[in-house]
Design an enzyme around this catalytic site. Structure first.
Site, PDB file in Angstrom:
ATOM      1  N   ASP A  63       0.731  -1.320   0.048  1.00  0.00           N
ATOM      2  CA  ASP A  63       0.025   0.103  -0.117  1.00  0.00           C
ATOM      3  C   ASP A  63       0.959   1.345  -0.092  1.00  0.00           C
ATOM      4  O   ASP A  63       1.593   1.379   0.805  1.00  0.00           O
ATOM      5  CB  ASP A  63      -0.790  -0.024   1.088  1.00  0.00           C
ATOM      6  N   ASP A 100     -15.181  -3.396  -0.999  1.00  0.00           N
ATOM      7  CA  ASP A 100     -14.739  -3.095   0.141  1.00  0.00           C
ATOM      8  C   ASP A 100     -15.891  -2.824   1.080  1.00  0.00           C
ATOM      9  O   ASP A 100     -16.478  -1.928   0.816  1.00  0.00           O
ATOM     10  CB  ASP A 100     -13.618  -1.876   0.347  1.00  0.00           C
TER      11      ASP A 100
END
Length: 250
Positions: free
Chosen positions: A8, A129
């Site tokens: 990330d 998500d």
């Protein structure tokens, strides 16, 4: 089944967040390309990346870091974060990204996602998500009123390569994958599903090799790899053994 290590990106650094909260960030490597190389030499076959700043901004924000990673490693890369128009899809694919992940636009602009999947077969995935069963958008800053299954069904027969399903409540907390919800989604749609959020230990890997999880296309590991709770060699060996056993039973 593929085990994806996760990178990330925030401010050009390799970080992990807790539950997607940008204020709860840990920097694990200041050189994301070096981290990607470590994953490659550890034996991983595919890298998962997210441009966190891009997810909030709605456009790529860590292109330099991604470029360095593309120059450094030879394994395929799937990338999400801020991919909301055709020009961005084309730019990443032309640079060498194997597969782009579209999240927010899957909620707000389904025709764009479907067209991208048609234009670039096998190279467009959807990121779903979920927080309390509802899909979050804009870097998880907002929650929609639609469930992951509602959105996934939009893309049946659209040519989407995969769905990456993340349980936000578990992400970065090392509480274990939400396999029940992920497997239920995989059973409900024909699109391959990848589990994400909370993978904590070799016990999660063991669960991924059980018969009920065999339909899953893979899983994403993040913090557990960085802090040493999950040994890469052991995890990859177990995944490969499970895959071989599953293939032998067909």
């Amino acid at each position: 089944m593929i085990l994806f290590p996760a990178i990330d990106l925030k401010d050009g650094l390799c970080v992990r967040l807790e539950q997607g909260d940008m204020s709860r960030v840990t920097v694990f490597n200041r050189d994301p390309a070096a981290q990607a190389h470590l994953f490659e030499i550890a034996g991983f076959e595919y890298l998962h990346m997210v441009d966190l700043d891009g997810a909030f901004a709605g456009k790529p924000m860590n292109a330099d870091a991604v470029d360095r990673i593309l120059e450094t490693i030879g394994i395929p890369i799937q990338l999400g974060g801020g991919i909301r128009d055709t020009a961005t899809v084309e730019a990443w694919l032309e640079k060498g990204v194997t597969r782009v992940i579209i999240g927010t636009a899957a909620v707000r602009d389904p025709p764009f996602v479907k067209q991208a999947a048609r234009d670039f077969p096998g190279r467009v995935a959807v990121g779903l998500d979920a927080r309390d069963g509802k899909v979050a958008v804009d870097g998880w800053a907002e929650t929609s009123d639609m469930s992951a299954l509602d959105i996934a069904r939009r893309f049946e027969d659209a040519g989407v390569a995969a769905i990456i399903y993340t349980d936000i409540s578990r992400d970065g907390l090392l509480t274990g994958l939400n396999l029940d919800a992920t497997i239920a989604l995989a059973d409900a749609v024909s699109i391959p599903v990848i589990a994400s959020g909370g993978l904590a230990s070799i016990d999660d890997i063991r669960k991924l090799t059980e018969p009920r999880a065999q339909k899953l296309a893979g899983a994403i590991a993040g913090r557990a790899l960085y802090d040493g709770r999950l040994d890469a060699a052991e995890a990859l060996g177990m995944m490969r053994s499970g895959r071989t056993a599953g293939e032998g039973g067909k």
